[in-house]
Design a protein around this motif. Structure first.
Motif, PDB file in Angstrom:
ATOM      1  N   SER A 116       0.812  -1.230   0.000  1.00  0.00           N
ATOM      2  CA  SER A 116       0.000   0.000   0.000  1.00  0.00           C
ATOM      3  C   SER A 116       0.839   1.270   0.000  1.00  0.00           C
ATOM      4  CB  SER A 116      -0.932  -0.001   1.221  1.00  0.00           C
ATOM      5  OG  SER A 116      -0.175  -0.060   2.424  1.00  0.00           O
ATOM      6  N   GLY A 117       2.106   1.165   0.385  1.00  0.00           N
ATOM      7  CA  GLY A 117       2.923   2.363   0.520  1.00  0.00           C
ATOM      8  C   GLY A 117       3.663   2.792  -0.728  1.00  0.00           C
ATOM      9  N   TYR A 118       3.349   2.203  -1.877  1.00  0.00           N
ATOM     10  CA  TYR A 118       4.065   2.576  -3.100  1.00  0.00           C
ATOM     11  C   TYR A 118       3.913   4.061  -3.404  1.00  0.00           C
ATOM     12  CZ  TYR A 118       6.016  -1.611  -5.318  1.00  0.00           C
ATOM     13  OH  TYR A 118       6.814  -2.684  -5.632  1.00  0.00           O
ATOM     14  N   THR A 119       5.020   4.704  -3.748  1.00  0.00           N
ATOM     15  CA  THR A 119       4.992   6.098  -4.203  1.00  0.00           C
ATOM     16  C   THR A 119       5.244   6.172  -5.699  1.00  0.00           C
ATOM     17  OG1 THR A 119       7.359   6.441  -3.793  1.00  0.00           O
ATOM     18  CG2 THR A 119       5.838   6.872  -1.963  1.00  0.00           C
ATOM     19  N   ARG A 120       5.517   5.035  -6.341  1.00  0.00           N
ATOM     20  CA  ARG A 120       5.780   4.957  -7.770  1.00  0.00           C
ATOM     21  C   ARG A 120       4.772   4.003  -8.395  1.00  0.00           C
ATOM     22  NH1 ARG A 120      11.423   5.901  -8.816  1.00  0.00           N
ATOM     23  NH2 ARG A 120      12.521   6.503  -6.895  1.00  0.00           N
ATOM     24  N   ASP A 121       4.616   4.089  -9.702  1.00  0.00           N
ATOM     25  CA  ASP A 121       3.822   3.088 -10.407  1.00  0.00           C
ATOM     26  C   ASP A 121       4.614   1.777 -10.369  1.00  0.00           C
ATOM     27  OD1 ASP A 121       2.494   1.405 -12.143  1.00  0.00           O
ATOM     28  OD2 ASP A 121       2.315   2.865 -13.765  1.00  0.00           O
ATOM     29  N   PRO A 122       4.067   0.733  -9.740  1.00  0.00           N
ATOM     30  CA  PRO A 122       4.836  -0.507  -9.602  1.00  0.00           C
ATOM     31  C   PRO A 122       5.120  -1.199 -10.925  1.00  0.00           C
ATOM     32  CG  PRO A 122       2.577  -0.804  -8.830  1.00  0.00           C
ATOM     33  CD  PRO A 122       2.755   0.660  -9.071  1.00  0.00           C
ATOM     34  N   PHE A 123       4.398  -0.824 -11.986  1.00  0.00           N
ATOM     35  CA  PHE A 123       4.569  -1.463 -13.287  1.00  0.00           C
ATOM     36  C   PHE A 123       5.279  -0.565 -14.298  1.00  0.00           C
ATOM     37  CE2 PHE A 123       0.582  -3.067 -11.357  1.00  0.00           C
ATOM     38  CZ  PHE A 123       1.039  -4.326 -11.044  1.00  0.00           C
ATOM     39  N   THR A 124       5.851   0.520 -13.832  1.00  0.00           N
ATOM     40  CA  THR A 124       6.658   1.389 -14.695  1.00  0.00           C
ATOM     41  C   THR A 124       8.097   1.337 -14.198  1.00  0.00           C
ATOM     42  OG1 THR A 124       4.787   2.860 -15.156  1.00  0.00           O
ATOM     43  CG2 THR A 124       7.011   3.719 -15.576  1.00  0.00           C
ATOM     44  N   PRO A 125       8.956   0.556 -14.870  1.00  0.00           N
ATOM     45  CA  PRO A 125      10.336   0.435 -14.402  1.00  0.00           C
ATOM     46  C   PRO A 125      11.087   1.749 -14.579  1.00  0.00           C
ATOM     47  CG  PRO A 125      10.095  -0.581 -16.555  1.00  0.00           C
ATOM     48  CD  PRO A 125       8.709  -0.204 -16.105  1.00  0.00           C
ATOM     49  N   SER A 126      11.977   2.032 -13.649  1.00  0.00           N
ATOM     50  CA  SER A 126      12.830   3.216 -13.779  1.00  0.00           C
ATOM     51  C   SER A 126      14.202   2.885 -13.222  1.00  0.00           C
ATOM     52  CB  SER A 126      12.225   4.412 -13.042  1.00  0.00           C
ATOM     53  OG  SER A 126      12.088   4.147 -11.659  1.00  0.00           O
ATOM     54  N   LEU A 127      15.222   3.384 -13.886  1.00  0.00           N
ATOM     55  CA  LEU A 127      16.604   3.181 -13.458  1.00  0.00           C
ATOM     56  C   LEU A 127      17.133   4.509 -12.938  1.00  0.00           C
ATOM     57  CD1 LEU A 127      19.184   1.515 -13.241  1.00  0.00           C
ATOM     58  CD2 LEU A 127      19.649   2.019 -15.653  1.00  0.00           C
ATOM     59  N   GLU A 128      17.338   4.582 -11.623  1.00  0.00           N
ATOM     60  CA  GLU A 128      17.792   5.812 -10.981  1.00  0.00           C
ATOM     61  C   GLU A 128      18.936   5.495 -10.025  1.00  0.00           C
ATOM     62  OE1 GLU A 128      14.506   7.823  -9.133  1.00  0.00           O
ATOM     63  OE2 GLU A 128      13.109   7.198 -10.714  1.00  0.00           O
ATOM     64  N   ASP A 129      20.046   6.169 -10.212  1.00  0.00           N
ATOM     65  CA  ASP A 129      21.210   5.989  -9.331  1.00  0.00           C
ATOM     66  C   ASP A 129      21.596   4.528  -9.192  1.00  0.00           C
ATOM     67  OD1 ASP A 129      21.333   8.758  -8.836  1.00  0.00           O
ATOM     68  OD2 ASP A 129      19.829   8.583  -7.248  1.00  0.00           O
ATOM     69  N   GLY A 130      21.497   3.797 -10.294  1.00  0.00           N
ATOM     70  CA  GLY A 130      21.877   2.388 -10.299  1.00  0.00           C
ATOM     71  C   GLY A 130      20.818   1.444  -9.795  1.00  0.00           C
ATOM     72  N   ARG A 131      19.670   1.980  -9.349  1.00  0.00           N
ATOM     73  CA  ARG A 131      18.579   1.148  -8.854  1.00  0.00           C
ATOM     74  C   ARG A 131      17.514   0.967  -9.931  1.00  0.00           C
ATOM     75  NH1 ARG A 131      17.021   3.297  -2.763  1.00  0.00           N
ATOM     76  NH2 ARG A 131      19.046   2.885  -1.755  1.00  0.00           N
ATOM     77  N   ILE A 132      17.065  -0.282 -10.095  1.00  0.00           N
ATOM     78  CA  ILE A 132      15.953  -0.578 -10.993  1.00  0.00           C
ATOM     79  C   ILE A 132      14.716  -0.757 -10.132  1.00  0.00           C
ATOM     80  CG2 ILE A 132      15.046  -2.128 -12.760  1.00  0.00           C
ATOM     81  CD1 ILE A 132      18.009  -3.044 -13.163  1.00  0.00           C
ATOM     82  N   TYR A 133      13.788   0.193 -10.229  1.00  0.00           N
ATOM     83  CA  TYR A 133      12.569   0.148  -9.429  1.00  0.00           C
ATOM     84  C   TYR A 133      11.463  -0.581 -10.187  1.00  0.00           C
ATOM     85  CZ  TYR A 133      14.478   3.641  -6.189  1.00  0.00           C
ATOM     86  OH  TYR A 133      15.243   4.299  -5.260  1.00  0.00           O
TER      87      TYR A 133
END
Length: 347
Positions: free
Chosen positions: A72-89
């Motif tokens: 429930s605490g997601y602040t991002r779209d869980p199905f939209t991948p993003s690569l930020e500072d070496g992290r793949i969300y």
């Protein structure tokens, strides 16, 4: 092979447990289009083999395709991948997409050269719900397996032991009577003796990595009203095996030690224990990989053959909001899988 791009593509496709069809369709087509030969499917499970069954031992690499639902605490779209500072969300990036794509890369390279074993790469459904439509269904088609590498986020440490699970429904029987008179047999009092046994009993075999078998009484129910001696008291026991007993073995010991009726909901989710002398563990130790005991269940629990659980990412990120895995973890994981298995003699 662009395994980071593949991981991002998988994040875009919801793949909740028992709803893995679209993700399975995509991955099957992707593998067929990237030179993996005959990709076989049973249910929402996929597998490929380096060669047909023979006198060689069989090693299986396995990761799971399903995910839990977003926290429930997601602040991002869980199905939209993003690569930020070496992290793949993205949902499933850490559990279990990182292991899946890293294993796929390693399988591609391992199967391209002669190995002293037959290698199977598999992707399974329903792992998060311990469903029978996953590994249980797959193993009906793959033939005998001698050893398995189970991909889960362990920080590439080697889970040489994993706790199992057995849930027991226990019932103590008494005889009803009026609480104001000296009559009846109080089932609660009978249950207390058995509950005390579950609380205090210590099994002889203690795991170096998982410690003792753990038993916890977690639910109790009895009585209908204040003035009636209860003739039945039921309670639930959570049992966590430590890799040194099978679930049926533990169940037999428990049934012979208590007076109440004992029914196991299932003995299917067993524990595992892999000796440090095993060739795969010995290879891992030579690579500087650390062994440990895992408290969380995985596909290891339903594998009727020795297994090692290991994979990129961290277990603490699994099932959490804004799940992520490091790009470097995925790439390093692929290299470690290759080094762990290349030219390995199982003995």
């Amino acid at each position: 092979m662009d395994i980071i791009g593949l991981l991002e593509d998988l994040i875009r496709i919801p793949s909740f447990s028992r709803e893995e069809g679209p993700a399975c369709d995509f991955l099957q087509a992707w593998m067929a289009g990237h030179g993996f030969g005959a990709v076989r499917r049973t249910g929402n499970n996929l597998w490929v083999e380096s060669e047909p069954p023979s006198s060689k031992p069989t090693v299986m690499m396995n990761a799971h395709l399903d995910t839990v639902r977003p926290a429930s605490g997601y602040t991002r779209d869980p199905f939209t991948p993003s690569l930020e500072d070496g992290r793949i969300y993205g949902l499933g990036s850490n559990d279990d997409g990182g292991s899946l794509v890293a294993m796929l890369d390693a399988y591609s390279r391992l199967s391209a050269k002669s190995q002293p074993y037959r290698l199977v790469f598999s992707v399974t459904a329903e792992e998060e719900v311990s469903g029978t439509g996953g590994m249980d269904l797959l193993l009906k088609d793959t033939g005998d397996v001698d050893f398995g590498v189970i991909g889960e986020p362990t920080g590439m440490a080697m889970a040489v032991a994993e706790k199992g699970l057995m849930v027991l429904d226990c019932t103590a029987r008494g005889k009803s009577g009026h609480a104001a008179r000296d009559e009846g047999v109080n089932a609660i009092y009978k249950a207390l003796d058995d509950i005390r046994w579950f609380r205090t009993h210590r099994f002889e075999r203690v795991s170096d990595f998982l410690g003792p078998v753990k038993m916890s009484v977690t639910m109790v129910s009895a009585g209908t009203q204040h003035n009636v001696v209860p003739d039945s008291c039921s309670f639930v026991v959570d049992v966590r095996p430590n890799g040194l007993y099978t679930n049926p073995e533990l169940l037999a010991i428990i049934e012979g030690s208590v007076s109440c009726e004992v029914k196991a909901r299932s003995t299917r989710l067993g524990s595992s224990n892999l000796p440090l002398s095993h060739p795969v563990v010995a290879r891992g130790l030579s690579l500087g990989l650390e062994p440990f005991g895992s408290p969380t269940t995985s596909n290891q629990a339903v594998c009727p053959f020795p297994t090692l659980k290991i994979g990129p990412g961290q277990s603490s990120r699994s099932h959490s909001a804004d799940e992520f895995i490091l790009r470097d973890e995925v790439l390093a994981g692929a290299e470690t899988y290759f080094s762990l298995l290349d030219s390995l003699e199982l003995g």
